[in-house]
Design a protein around this motif. Sequence first.
Motif, PDB file in Angstrom:
ATOM      1  N   LEU A 157      -0.933  25.250  21.889  1.00  0.00           N
ATOM      2  CA  LEU A 157       0.233  24.829  21.032  1.00  0.00           C
ATOM      3  C   LEU A 157       0.532  26.184  20.470  1.00  0.00           C
ATOM      4  O   LEU A 157       1.587  26.311  19.707  1.00  0.00           O
ATOM      5  N   GLY A 158      -0.227  27.047  20.489  1.00  0.00           N
ATOM      6  CA  GLY A 158      -0.272  28.384  19.533  1.00  0.00           C
ATOM      7  C   GLY A 158      -0.494  28.059  18.085  1.00  0.00           C
ATOM      8  O   GLY A 158      -0.792  29.273  17.566  1.00  0.00           O
ATOM      9  N   VAL A 159      -0.241  27.126  17.603  1.00  0.00           N
ATOM     10  CA  VAL A 159      -0.575  27.051  15.972  1.00  0.00           C
ATOM     11  C   VAL A 159      -1.535  25.823  15.907  1.00  0.00           C
ATOM     12  O   VAL A 159      -1.698  24.748  16.911  1.00  0.00           O
ATOM     13  N   ASN A 160      -1.868  25.349  14.662  1.00  0.00           N
ATOM     14  CA  ASN A 160      -2.771  24.205  14.389  1.00  0.00           C
ATOM     15  C   ASN A 160      -1.759  23.096  13.648  1.00  0.00           C
ATOM     16  O   ASN A 160      -2.303  22.008  13.487  1.00  0.00           O
ATOM     17  N   SER A 206       5.600  16.109  15.011  1.00  0.00           N
ATOM     18  CA  SER A 206       4.755  16.825  14.058  1.00  0.00           C
ATOM     19  C   SER A 206       3.211  16.627  14.341  1.00  0.00           C
ATOM     20  O   SER A 206       2.877  15.626  14.664  1.00  0.00           O
ATOM     21  N   PHE A 207       2.459  17.658  13.865  1.00  0.00           N
ATOM     22  CA  PHE A 207       1.175  17.409  14.176  1.00  0.00           C
ATOM     23  C   PHE A 207       0.583  18.515  13.224  1.00  0.00           C
ATOM     24  O   PHE A 207       0.944  19.285  12.764  1.00  0.00           O
ATOM     25  N   ALA A 208      -0.801  17.801  12.757  1.00  0.00           N
ATOM     26  CA  ALA A 208      -1.849  18.698  12.076  1.00  0.00           C
ATOM     27  C   ALA A 208      -3.259  18.672  12.780  1.00  0.00           C
ATOM     28  O   ALA A 208      -3.650  17.357  12.669  1.00  0.00           O
ATOM     29  N   VAL A 209      -3.814  19.632  13.126  1.00  0.00           N
ATOM     30  CA  VAL A 209      -5.247  19.575  13.841  1.00  0.00           C
ATOM     31  C   VAL A 209      -6.157  20.442  12.991  1.00  0.00           C
ATOM     32  O   VAL A 209      -5.637  21.509  12.628  1.00  0.00           O
ATOM     33  N   VAL A 224      -1.186  22.162   6.316  1.00  0.00           N
ATOM     34  CA  VAL A 224      -0.399  21.325   5.527  1.00  0.00           C
ATOM     35  C   VAL A 224       0.787  22.358   4.836  1.00  0.00           C
ATOM     36  O   VAL A 224       1.862  21.759   5.004  1.00  0.00           O
ATOM     37  N   ALA A 225       0.567  23.407   4.585  1.00  0.00           N
ATOM     38  CA  ALA A 225       1.386  24.339   3.818  1.00  0.00           C
ATOM     39  C   ALA A 225       2.506  24.708   4.784  1.00  0.00           C
ATOM     40  O   ALA A 225       3.828  24.624   4.628  1.00  0.00           O
ATOM     41  N   ARG A 226       2.266  24.688   6.037  1.00  0.00           N
ATOM     42  CA  ARG A 226       3.074  25.300   7.019  1.00  0.00           C
ATOM     43  C   ARG A 226       4.076  23.981   7.321  1.00  0.00           C
ATOM     44  O   ARG A 226       5.378  24.348   7.551  1.00  0.00           O
ATOM     45  N   ILE A 227       3.704  22.869   7.252  1.00  0.00           N
ATOM     46  CA  ILE A 227       4.773  21.673   7.351  1.00  0.00           C
ATOM     47  C   ILE A 227       5.324  21.319   6.299  1.00  0.00           C
ATOM     48  O   ILE A 227       6.741  21.230   6.374  1.00  0.00           O
ATOM     49  N   MET A 228       4.971  21.591   5.076  1.00  0.00           N
ATOM     50  CA  MET A 228       5.553  21.497   3.811  1.00  0.00           C
ATOM     51  C   MET A 228       6.671  22.459   3.686  1.00  0.00           C
ATOM     52  O   MET A 228       7.896  22.171   3.306  1.00  0.00           O
ATOM     53  N   VAL A 229       6.554  23.854   4.320  1.00  0.00           N
ATOM     54  CA  VAL A 229       7.499  24.812   4.226  1.00  0.00           C
ATOM     55  C   VAL A 229       8.682  24.342   5.253  1.00  0.00           C
ATOM     56  O   VAL A 229       9.810  24.151   4.804  1.00  0.00           O
ATOM     57  N   ALA A 230       8.292  23.944   6.272  1.00  0.00           N
ATOM     58  CA  ALA A 230       9.329  23.300   7.277  1.00  0.00           C
ATOM     59  C   ALA A 230      10.104  22.202   6.771  1.00  0.00           C
ATOM     60  O   ALA A 230      11.292  22.088   7.265  1.00  0.00           O
TER      61      ALA A 230
END
Length: 458
Positions: free
Chosen positions: A152-155, A142-145, A28-34
């Motif tokens: 994908l390299g990231v979650n 966008s995705f969150a797993v 979630v933090a990753r997407i918010m920063v983006a």
Amino acid sequence: MSPHHTPRLESLGKVHFIGIGGVGMSAVARIMVARGVPVSGSDAKDLPVMADLAAAGARVAVGYAAGNLADAQTVVAGSAIREDNPELLAARQAGLPVLHRSQALAATMGDDTVVTVAGTHGKSTTTSMITVLLRAAGLDPSFAVGANIPALGVNAAHGTSGIFVAEADESDGSFLNYRPRIAVVTNVEPDHLDYYGTAEAVYESFDRFTALLPADGLLVACADDAGSLALAGRTRDRGNTRVVLYGTSETAAVRLHDGGPGDVSVSADGVEHVLSLQVPGRHNALNAAAAFTVALELGVDPAAAAAGLGRFSGASRRFEQKGSARGVRVFDDYAHHPTEVRAALTAARSVAGGHKVHVLFQPHLFSRTREFAAQFADALNLADTALVLDIYPAREDPIPGVTSQLIADHLKEGGRLVAAADAVDTLAEAAADGDVVLTVGAGDVTAYGPRIVEALRA
């Protein structure tokens, strides 16, 4: 903040994550920063993902202290954070809104077309398959797993296509915070009874989940699972949204043909498409059929959807190969419910061919062991050797009389309890050329795989 209220992203202000290093929280933090939100966060220890987040622009601290909140306007607390955490206490004292991870994730979704994947098992894998497939087809979701995905390299990531694919976790009812347009339900079984109390409460929460779908929404449900099929029927009877079934059943609109590894295809509207899956097992073939169904709904060409699924190489801790030595292949799987254990061992059997399968199982939670001891044993009896470790307590205190012996009592010959100190050598000695060794469970059993490979090399 009430459990099922979702704030708008722009109303959150500066957001502080307590437990930012966790796989779900960091997503979630990753997407918010983006998406341009000022993010800070802390965790008890310095985890690799925290350096990534700092590089992306988040302010990250190691260790919990009230001062880490600084000028935060909204706080997100991970499910593992205790009530006496100094940052949580400071946030409550300051009267700041404290969000559950799922509420924060729902806020990041905004006006995107949301695809949520729910179900007792297969969520991470199916969410990942949909994401990999859409990317292969030229869409940028966008995705969150809830797991790290090698393909994908990231979650989690922020995409540009206005589609948001997310895993929706029913374990604590938080999947009711999302507003999906497409909801996938892989299966519905009683689990997390420490939260729900009864099987009926589990079924009712899934009914509430499908009731969130809008009039132009879609429920994609598995026809091969009794719980999911019953849910589809109830959703259809309510008449508020469309329902599409997938599976091997004749009632499925997207029909799966699964003749084993190398012989998997799906047919929709009378046209058959071969799937070149890199992941074994009927459960993965069904997950792929679900992903294919979602892709068609989002306008992806069926042939492109089928081709895209070939790029999915598995999720971490989902039948993940840890190495091989002396002709023995060692895999690790996160399975922690009897149905998942059975699926993992069935996949191991198909990979082993005529050779033997040896499993090291670590039960997860005292409550789950108490509920499902006989079913766990029944699944473990698919292996030639089934060794059971002590229960991994996770968030629970011990329950008197509940130990791994409850499972061992139902194991056939070749099954028994094993001390942690003896597990690695016992498996290395049991395995012969061509055999498969599988470490299974949601606890720290995952650390045993590389040690078994080392012992085989010795």
